[in-house]
Design a protein around this motif. Structure first.
Motif, PDB file in Angstrom:
ATOM      1  N   UNK A 173      52.544  38.783  39.624  1.00  0.00           N
ATOM      2  CA  UNK A 173      53.208  37.548  40.041  1.00  0.00           C
ATOM      3  C   UNK A 173      54.079  36.967  38.928  1.00  0.00           C
ATOM      4  N   UNK A 174      53.807  37.351  37.673  1.00  0.00           N
ATOM      5  CA  UNK A 174      54.717  37.001  36.589  1.00  0.00           C
ATOM      6  C   UNK A 174      56.078  37.658  36.809  1.00  0.00           C
ATOM      7  N   UNK A 175      56.049  38.953  37.137  1.00  0.00           N
ATOM      8  CA  UNK A 175      57.297  39.692  37.356  1.00  0.00           C
ATOM      9  C   UNK A 175      58.051  39.114  38.546  1.00  0.00           C
ATOM     10  N   UNK A 176      57.330  38.817  39.629  1.00  0.00           N
ATOM     11  CA  UNK A 176      57.970  38.221  40.806  1.00  0.00           C
ATOM     12  C   UNK A 176      58.597  36.869  40.470  1.00  0.00           C
ATOM     13  N   UNK A 177      57.922  36.084  39.621  1.00  0.00           N
ATOM     14  CA  UNK A 177      58.451  34.777  39.233  1.00  0.00           C
ATOM     15  C   UNK A 177      59.757  34.923  38.470  1.00  0.00           C
ATOM     16  N   UNK A 178      59.805  35.877  37.545  1.00  0.00           N
ATOM     17  CA  UNK A 178      61.025  36.106  36.765  1.00  0.00           C
ATOM     18  C   UNK A 178      62.197  36.427  37.687  1.00  0.00           C
ATOM     19  N   UNK A 179      61.935  37.194  38.742  1.00  0.00           N
ATOM     20  CA  UNK A 179      63.000  37.638  39.634  1.00  0.00           C
ATOM     21  C   UNK A 179      63.370  36.587  40.690  1.00  0.00           C
ATOM     22  N   UNK A 180      62.366  35.836  41.191  1.00  0.00           N
ATOM     23  CA  UNK A 180      62.593  34.969  42.345  1.00  0.00           C
ATOM     24  C   UNK A 180      62.838  33.500  42.003  1.00  0.00           C
TER      25      UNK A 180
END
Length: 348
Positions: A173-180
């Motif tokens: 969810x860290x990676x998703x946050x960076x992207x979204x």
């Protein structure tokens, strides 16, 4: 007695050389990725260097796991160099701004933390997730990702597998946050101030907060870092409270004052020291610019290391229930942050 104190000093160059031999191969790989990512960031300014660095790192890790000889340097980059980058970010802030930002962020911070911890306990229990694992996912989402997990794990005697599951879940969810999140911020037409508050309170690890906010701009990054570092301090009361609960449950002793003091991250203190020096005018404008640029590059290096550390197998082993809990907490924390930001008039 003199030998006891002199020997470590005499052996320091040798120990540093050995450490350098271990970490430099991995660090050089991360720096190479950071150079490429920085070039992409210059071509596409909206991305910056942070997002391409983590995307390239994840892509490489999914195709081929880094060799064992590279792993010490990758870990060194993703942790220590990131912490150094956060310290250097203090060069663009003053003590007055830190106090002002920390005070302004308290309503959002405390609201998201309360929602996250209560939901982790209730829904995690409903999903049948083991007590220690749901606690780790809750504090990881509510406070500061892997740092909070690492601080809480020994207090609740979590197994290494549980720690790995929690970190892997949080990382996704860290990676998703960076992207979204930057897309969400632009869709809501958020100001840099509001977006920094959102990133600082709704994104987990410091690295992801920095990456997410840096895409939105320098103003958002400065605000988000301060909010995140104030949020990191919540490790102390939460860990002490969990230690008290665990001591009561097992009839053992609680934490000592020394153990509580060690919960304060060193890079937080370093960040404050650099901010103090900047407040006193001890950092010349030219040096300040250099420190900020060095920080931006170190962030790209660190995120390359984090991307290379991706463990797809660990995510698969964690199963769907911890991932579902992580997803629910992530959405609720984000929604709570947005609602409180809107209610307090800080959205614009």
């Amino acid at each position: 007695m003199e030998i006891v104190f002199v020997t470590p000093v005499i052996s320091l160059p040798r120990r540093l050389a050995l450490r350098g031999r271990d970490v430099w191969p991995g660090v050089l790989v991360c720096m190479g990725i950071a150079v490429v990512a920085s070039a992409i960031g210059r071509l596409v300014p909206v991305l910056g260097g942070a997002v391409p660095a983590i995307v390239i790192g994840v892509g490489i890790a999914l195709v081929r796991r880094p060799a064992d000889r590279l792993r010490p340097g990758i870990e060194y980059s993703s942790k220590f160099l990131l912490q150094c980058a956060v310290v250097l970010l203090g060069a663009q802030l003053s003590l007055a701004s830190i106090f002002q930002v920390g005070l302004a962020s308290l309503p959002v911070m405390l609201s998201t933390l309360a929602v996250c911890l209560l939901t982790a306990w209730a829904i995690g229990r409903w999903l049948g997730i083991e007590r220690r694992l749901r606690t780790l996912i809750g504090v990881g989402t509510g406070i500061c990702g892997a740092s909070a997990i690492a601080a809480v794990a020994p207090v609740i005697t979590a197994a290494s597998a549980e720690v790995a599951y929690a970190v892997s879940t949080i990382f996704l969810f860290n990676v998703l946050a960076v992207l979204l999140f930057p897309l969400l911020g632009h869709a809501l037409n958020m100001s840099p101030h509001a977006f920094g508050l959102l990133a600082g309170t709704a994104v987990n690890d410091t690295s992801s907060v920095v990456a997410t906010a840096s895409v939105y701009g320098t103003a958002a990054l400065s605000f988000a870092v301060v909010v995140k570092l104030v949020r990191t301090l919540m490790i102390i009361p939460i860990t002490v409270a969990l230690a008290a609960v665990e001591a009561r449950r097992t009839a053992s002793r609680g934490m000592s004052a020394g153990q509580i003091g060690r919960l304060v991250p060193w890079f937080l203190m370093g960040f404050v020291v650099v901010a103090v020096l900047n407040s006193l005018g001890a950092i010349a404008p030219g040096v300040q610019d250099g420190l900020v640029q060095a920080s931006v590059f170190l962030i790209a290096v660190a995120l390359a290391g984090i991307g290379l550390s991706t463990d797809a197998a660990a995510l698969r082993r964690a199963g769907w229930r911890p991932l579902l809990l992580g997803a629910i907490l992530w959405v609720l924390v984000t929604a709570t942050s947005l609602v409180v930001i809107w209610a307090t008039g800080a959205l614009a």
